[in-house]
Motif scaffolding. Sequence first.
Motif, PDB file in Angstrom:
ATOM      1  N   GLY B 202     -11.942   8.127 -18.387  1.00 18.14           N
ATOM      2  CA  GLY B 202     -12.189   7.422 -19.638  1.00 18.14           C
ATOM      3  C   GLY B 202     -11.566   8.040 -20.878  1.00 18.14           C
ATOM      4  O   GLY B 202     -12.177   8.037 -21.940  1.00 18.14           O
ATOM      5  N   TYR B 203     -10.346   8.534 -20.777  1.00 18.36           N
ATOM      6  CA  TYR B 203      -9.643   8.971 -21.995  1.00 18.36           C
ATOM      7  C   TYR B 203      -9.326   7.781 -22.903  1.00 18.36           C
ATOM      8  O   TYR B 203      -9.200   7.915 -24.111  1.00 18.36           O
ATOM      9  N   GLY B 204      -9.134   6.632 -22.261  1.00 19.28           N
ATOM     10  CA  GLY B 204      -8.897   5.422 -23.058  1.00 19.28           C
ATOM     11  C   GLY B 204      -7.501   5.293 -23.620  1.00 19.28           C
ATOM     12  O   GLY B 204      -7.294   4.551 -24.578  1.00 19.28           O
ATOM     13  N   CYS B 206      -4.608   4.855 -21.487  1.00 20.87           N
ATOM     14  CA  CYS B 206      -3.755   4.566 -20.315  1.00 20.87           C
ATOM     15  C   CYS B 206      -2.336   4.169 -20.704  1.00 20.87           C
ATOM     16  O   CYS B 206      -1.370   4.615 -20.102  1.00 20.87           O
ATOM     17  N   VAL B 209      -0.159   6.801 -21.931  1.00 19.48           N
ATOM     18  CA  VAL B 209      -0.206   8.034 -21.134  1.00 19.48           C
ATOM     19  C   VAL B 209      -1.626   8.306 -20.657  1.00 19.48           C
ATOM     20  O   VAL B 209      -2.588   8.178 -21.420  1.00 19.48           O
ATOM     21  N   CYS B 210      -1.751   8.646 -19.393  1.00 20.37           N
ATOM     22  CA  CYS B 210      -3.056   8.998 -18.814  1.00 20.37           C
ATOM     23  C   CYS B 210      -3.067  10.486 -18.522  1.00 20.37           C
ATOM     24  O   CYS B 210      -2.340  10.953 -17.653  1.00 20.37           O
ATOM     25  N   PRO B 211      -3.871  11.268 -19.257  1.00 19.60           N
ATOM     26  CA  PRO B 211      -3.856  12.714 -19.042  1.00 19.60           C
ATOM     27  C   PRO B 211      -4.505  13.145 -17.725  1.00 19.60           C
ATOM     28  O   PRO B 211      -4.240  14.245 -17.251  1.00 19.60           O
ATOM     29  N   ALA B 214      -5.354   9.614 -13.231  1.00 18.95           N
ATOM     30  CA  ALA B 214      -6.060   8.533 -12.527  1.00 18.95           C
ATOM     31  C   ALA B 214      -5.230   7.256 -12.477  1.00 18.95           C
ATOM     32  O   ALA B 214      -5.350   6.471 -11.545  1.00 18.95           O
ATOM     33  N   VAL B 324     -12.459   2.731 -22.537  1.00 16.83           N
ATOM     34  CA  VAL B 324     -11.392   2.889 -21.544  1.00 16.83           C
ATOM     35  C   VAL B 324     -10.178   2.123 -22.067  1.00 16.83           C
ATOM     36  O   VAL B 324     -10.301   1.332 -23.005  1.00 16.83           O
TER      37      VAL B 324
HETATM   38  S1  SF4 Z   1      -6.776   5.705 -16.445  1.00 10.53           S
HETATM   39 FE1  SF4 Z   1      -6.475   7.641 -17.415  1.00 10.53          FE
HETATM   40  S2  SF4 Z   1      -6.091   7.175 -19.582  1.00 10.53           S
HETATM   41 FE2  SF4 Z   1      -6.915   5.353 -18.661  1.00 10.53          FE
HETATM   42  S3  SF4 Z   1      -9.071   5.418 -19.110  1.00 10.53           S
HETATM   43 FE3  SF4 Z   1      -8.785   6.346 -17.065  1.00 10.53          FE
HETATM   44  S4  SF4 Z   1      -8.482   8.543 -17.359  1.00 10.53           S
HETATM   45 FE4  SF4 Z   1      -8.269   7.486 -19.317  1.00 10.53          FE
END
Ligand code: SF4
Lengths: 164, 527
Positions: B202-204, B206, B209-211, B214, B324
């Motif tokens: 849930g970095y939100g 995506c 860039v997804c750190p 996932a 998200v």
């Molecule tokens: S996919 Fe990655 S960036 Fe997107 S909400 Fe999940 S952890 Fe965060």
Amino acid sequence: MKLSRRDALAALAGVGSASLAGCSGDGSASLPVDSLVALAETLYPSAASGHREFVETYVDGRTRGRPAEREALAETVADLNGVAREWYDSRLPELSRADRDSLLHEVGVETAAPRRDGTLAERVRRVVDDLLYAFYTSPTGGELVGTSNPPGYPGGTASYHEGR
Amino acid sequence: MSRAPSGRADLLVVGAGPAGSLVAREAAAAGHDVVVLDAGPRFDDEDRTERMAAHLRPDEGSPWPRDPERDGYTTGGRPYPLAASRVKGVGGSTLAWHGMAPRLRERDFELRSRHGVAVDWPLSYADLRPWYARAERALGVAGAADGAEGPPREEPYPMPAFPPSASDRILAEGAEAVGLSTRTAPNARNSESYDGDAACVGYGTCRPVCPSGAKYTAERTVAAAEAAGARVVDRAPVRRLRVDGDRVTGARYTTPAGEHVQEAREVVLAAGGVETPRLLLLSATGDHPDGLANSSGAVGRYFHDHLFAGVGGRVDRETRQHHVGFHTTESHAVYDEADPVVGIKLEFLNDAGPTPVGVALSDGSWGDELADRVREAYGGHLAVGALVEQLPDPSNRVRLDPETVDDAGDPVPRVEWSLDSRTRRGIERANELQRRVLEAVDADPTWTVDAETTGPAAHQMGTTRMGADPAESVVDPDCRAHDLQNLWVAGSSVFPTGGAMNPTLTIAALALRLGSRLADRLSGERD
Ligand code: SF4
Ligand SMILES: Cc1cc2nc3c(=O)[nH]c(=O)nc-3n(C[C@H](O)[C@H](O)[C@H](O)COP(=O)(O)OP(=O)(O)OC[C@H]3O[C@@H](n4cnc5c(N)ncnc54)[C@H](O)[C@@H]3O)c2cc1C
């Protein structure tokens, strides 16, 4: 609402410095922590508390292993304190919240764009933005504006579908 | 690392996005010598969070470096924002992609037969169906087979779906009032840990860039290809293909240290919907004066994309946006309609309105004043987006622009593109439905992306179209160039039409199919 070390670590994780944050404590000697805490008290909403631990942890983690960054930060804060002394006869930590606020306006921080090697206003803006980034990507900062999982904070995948 | 060529490879793949890396993985896993050349760099995993921070700070631009010298382009007609619509590097555009991973619908393969427009694919949904299932496993798709109106599936998704969001539940009330069915949006994103990669946290952020790792990126497939023995070389743009009669013998490429030729028995172009036709056009010879594989004249033509349409509004309810960064609900309710014949996929957004940190860093103020403004700007947003189909038109095209050259002195691609009235009507229809859904939940509309303000969805399709007739198409139903014995194309440039579904799952299905056939073919050649 109290900012915590956990908030700072979350904000740090959100700038890619998480691995450095674990060893907070030593090495922060050269950081102008008192002045940064004073700044944060002005920058964050009055409902927030717990600034010292938050700022100390965040700024230490953020600049650890990046001596140039640390030096630039110390220099900017020293320059701002220089102006504070000239105009208000005190350094940031001794100024009232209202005076710190006026000082930032008078230096021109409100309209400056952040720039590392820029004018004082631009350099201060960079520090201000970093402190604001830390706050608004932390869970407590998010809560204060209506979200428990602000972007930049890995708050899990439950909160987005909870609620009414 | 050495960027010098290997000995003559069994297979050379140009481009290390999902298309190229999946073909490479299949062939390498079957024991063949595979070399992959990519124009861009490898990006370190360690920098991912800093890239996210850069993205969250306004005015820092794309977190994926762009190089205007290397990647110049020009446009004609409606400006096409190519720089923002692709990433060059190991992993390709999936580094920045959103990760929405639907299949095409049956109707998408049969537009000519069903509606008398555009062309049919030379394949049916049924032909691709088993490859779709494999593609969903390869990309790691989380989903639920809950849509009543197909397309048919033979097995569950590899991962359970992400449940509908708080705002989905509000918008579903609106959709129901308007008579639109909804369904779970399939995501190439880990709803649980998958194949050694972490679940979404849930970095939100995506897109772009997804750190956490996932979100699927083709870096995963590149790693699998390398583990199977493929050699993947970064910063190695291919400048020309070399031909001898009706065979490609290899490719000339440059590296930071110099120029090389990689020879190979089979060559797959997987450089994306703009660079693939460009490379064919650049590789013209005396025998192939209009470019390679271009006896039909179709190379570069029929360029199309999906158009974004959207309406956003605000309600006096908690909508939990930006927790998200991906969609969880979509609607195919009007997709198959025929007035106009334009596929429309509606999407309920989970990232409507500004982010708190975005407002905080662009407002200028601080303290209580800032917090008030952030709170006011952040809360209560809702939005319904859509992808709208654009039918292929030969005058929309990618060609070479001899007036402008890149860092190697080669003509840059020129994207000539415009919107036809059918697509505009599709956008208007989407806007009408979006407005009705929002009105049904008492949202005050605050913005609209309509036929004037629309933009492309970064899905470059059609420029080396697939077909049975060599006079009308560039590659055959196996994705081999009609004109050359051993040249193949992977990617959305082979799509005859693109429906209104994000293309990458279909790209992956076709790439797995091609990779598996090439592996067999190379084994046959070896025996
Ligand atoms: S996919 Fe990655 S960036 Fe997107 S909400 Fe999940 S952890 Fe965060
Ligand atoms: C912001 C954004 C969001 C997106 N969201 C979605 C989504 O939600 N769902 C979806 O399905 N799709 C989405 N897409 C599209 C998706 O990223 C592409 O469909 C997919 O990456 C295409 O795969 P590819 O391998 O064909 O091409 P790419 O991924 O573009 O890879 C091509 C590779 O070829 C390399 N290359 C180019 N020229 C040469 C050369 N001459 N020599 C060597 N190498 C070369 C490039 O460096 C690049 O790495 C999105 C795209 C963007 C930009």
